[in-house]
Write an enzyme that holds these catalytic residues in place. Structure first.
Site, short mmCIF file in Angstrom:
data_model
loop_
_atom_site.label_atom_id
_atom_site.label_comp_id
_atom_site.label_asym_id
_atom_site.label_seq_id
_atom_site.Cartn_x
_atom_site.Cartn_y
_atom_site.Cartn_z
N SER A 179 -4.54 3.04 4.08
CA SER A 179 -4.74 2.41 2.78
C SER A 179 -4.92 0.89 2.94
CB SER A 179 -3.53 2.72 1.89
OG SER A 179 -3.73 2.24 0.60
N LYS B 141 0.80 -1.23 0.00
CA LYS B 141 0.00 0.00 0.00
C LYS B 141 0.83 1.28 0.00
CE LYS B 141 -3.25 -1.19 -0.73
NZ LYS B 141 -3.45 -1.93 -2.02
N HIS C 140 7.06 -7.89 -2.45
CA HIS C 140 6.89 -7.20 -1.16
C HIS C 140 7.82 -7.81 -0.11
CE1 HIS C 140 3.51 -4.71 -2.23
NE2 HIS C 140 2.61 -5.66 -2.24
N ARG D 261 -7.72 4.03 -4.79
CA ARG D 261 -8.70 4.55 -3.83
C ARG D 261 -8.71 6.06 -3.93
NH1 ARG D 261 -9.21 6.12 1.53
NH2 ARG D 261 -6.94 6.24 1.63
N GLY E 25 -5.37 8.01 -3.62
CA GLY E 25 -4.08 8.38 -4.20
C GLY E 25 -3.58 9.74 -3.75
N TRP F 92 1.28 2.36 -8.87
CA TRP F 92 1.74 3.60 -9.52
C TRP F 92 3.16 3.42 -10.05
CZ3 TRP F 92 3.29 8.65 -6.52
CH2 TRP F 92 3.42 9.71 -7.43
N GLY G 248 2.00 2.46 -2.88
CA GLY G 248 1.94 3.02 -4.24
C GLY G 248 2.60 2.14 -5.28
P1 A3P Z 1 -4.78 5.10 -1.03
O1 A3P Z 1 -5.46 3.91 -0.44
O2 A3P Z 1 -4.19 6.00 0.02
O3 A3P Z 1 -5.60 5.85 -1.98
P2 A3P Z 1 -0.30 -0.28 -3.69
O4 A3P Z 1 -0.28 -0.02 -5.14
O5 A3P Z 1 1.05 -0.46 -3.08
O6 A3P Z 1 -1.26 -1.36 -3.34
O7 A3P Z 1 -0.83 1.06 -3.00
C1 A3P Z 1 -2.14 1.49 -3.19
C2 A3P Z 1 -2.18 2.98 -2.91
O8 A3P Z 1 -1.62 3.69 -4.01
C3 A3P Z 1 -3.59 3.47 -2.77
O9 A3P Z 1 -3.53 4.57 -1.86
C4 A3P Z 1 -3.91 3.91 -4.19
O10 A3P Z 1 -5.01 4.78 -4.29
C5 A3P Z 1 -2.60 4.57 -4.55
N1 A3P Z 1 -2.41 4.67 -6.00
C6 A3P Z 1 -2.74 3.76 -6.96
N2 A3P Z 1 -2.44 4.22 -8.18
C7 A3P Z 1 -1.91 5.44 -8.00
C8 A3P Z 1 -1.41 6.43 -8.91
N3 A3P Z 1 -1.42 6.23 -10.22
N4 A3P Z 1 -0.93 7.58 -8.39
C9 A3P Z 1 -0.92 7.79 -7.07
N5 A3P Z 1 -1.39 6.90 -6.15
C10 A3P Z 1 -1.87 5.74 -6.61
#
Ligand code: A3P
Length: 299
Positions: A141, A34, A111, A265, A267, A39, A36
């Site tokens: 998150s 979680k 991870h 979610r 981001g 991303w 990012g």
């Molecule tokens: P939030 O739950 O705070 O919104 P992971 O990819 O490691 O599972 O992390 C998920 C988190 O990254 C979530 O955070 C998600 O919304 C956010 N996220 C996913 N895609 C993203 C993007 N393109 N840019 C920024 N944040 C992103």
């Protein structure tokens, strides 16, 4: 390979190559869950393959494929023959020579904490990109994510119970602070092997960090590319708004069953403030500060 215009054909070949071997030049994205990962998978994929897919508006694999498919997890997608058996072989020594249809490195993710990485990865020239994020946003998150994945007939995990576990270090890949600290220390000892990134910092200065990442990976932007707006185009392609609104990420599913939309979610940085009490925030801050004391790592 570079002349291939059909992204589906390309994707098929790419996946074929990935399943056959791990080469010295391949790249592994490591992250604490979680932070990012989705991303950064998209960003790394776009950076490394930008000469194959210069057009980020048309026929780019990310427009039709979730980043987790393009950059698979070693422990979940590649070396988990059945859901009940986790096998992490000695990746380098057991690798089969790749079919070399393309000179680009393959991309993987994990991870796993540093102590659990196979020796073959630690001692190989493979580059590791590590991503972390401030622990309060990671916790929020994670709490949302685990509840989204919970079957409808089961009660949701309460914030209090989940928080207690997080603070006690009960997390799928080990305590948050040990995970980050493990890679932080290696990044200081071997900066050519591990690049340590932070979600919050990328959000604040995306151009700076994406250019640094491209350089670390051996795919630096030329002055011409920069002047052409190539960095901005990749950032736009991989932005939360763009990726989360694509049909594939709104309605698709991974082969492991999770809906693609669960990875998107809000981001944003600092969403914890909408959920945590000041006491919880203070407790987690001081716990993490204590655990990281003297390391130079701060959130
Ligand atoms: P939030 O739950 O705070 O919104 P992971 O990819 O490691 O599972 O992390 C998920 C988190 O990254 C979530 O955070 C998600 O919304 C956010 N996220 C996913 N895609 C993203 C993007 N393109 N840019 C920024 N944040 C992103």
């Amino acid at each position: 390979m570079r002349s291939l215009k059909n992204s589906k054909t390309w994707l098929f070949l790419y996946q074929e190559k990935k399943s056959s071997s791990l080469n010295d030049k391949d790249i592994i994205l490591v992250s604490t869950p979680k932070s990012g990962t989705t991303w950064l998978k998209a960003i790394i994929f776009s950076l490394v393959n930008r000469s194959t897919f210069p057009d980020t508006k048309q026929n780019h694999p990310l427009l039709t494929t979730n980043p987790h498919v393009l950059v698979p997890f070693l422990e979940l997608n590649l070396f988990l023959p059945s859901k009940s058996k986790l096998v992490i072989p000695n990746l380098i020594s057991s690798s089969i020579p790749s079919n070399n249809y393309d000179s680009n490195p393959s991309l993987f993710s994990t991870h796993l904490p540093y102590v659990s990485l196979p020796e073959s990865i630690k001692t190989s020239p493979c580059k590791l990109v590590y991503l972390c994020r401030n622990p309060k946003d990671v916790f929020i998150s994670l709490w949302h994510f685990t509840n989204r994945l919970r079957p409808q007939n089961l009660a949701k995990n309460t914030m209090e119970e989940s928080f207690e576990k997080f603070c006690n270090g009960v997390s799928l890949y080990g305590p948050f602070w040990d995970h980050s600290l493990g890679y932080w220390e290696v990044s200081l000892e071997c900066p050519e092997k591990v690049l340590f990134l932070n979600y919050d910092k990328i959000k604040k200065e995306p151009f700076l960090h994406v250019k640094k990442l491209a350089e670390f990976l051996g795919f630096p932007f030329s002055l011409e590319e920069e002047a052409n707006g190539d960095v901005a185009r990749i950032l736009e392609l991989c932005s939360f708004d763009n990726l989360s609104n694509l049909v594939v990420n709104k309605s698709g599913r991974l082969s492991s069953g999770e809906e693609n939309k669960t990875f998107f979610r809000r981001g944003e940085v600092g969403d914890w403030i909408n959920y945590m009490t000041p006491e919880m925030a203070e407790r987690l801050d001081s716990l993490v500060e204590k655990k990281l004391h003297g390391s130079g790592l701060e959130f």
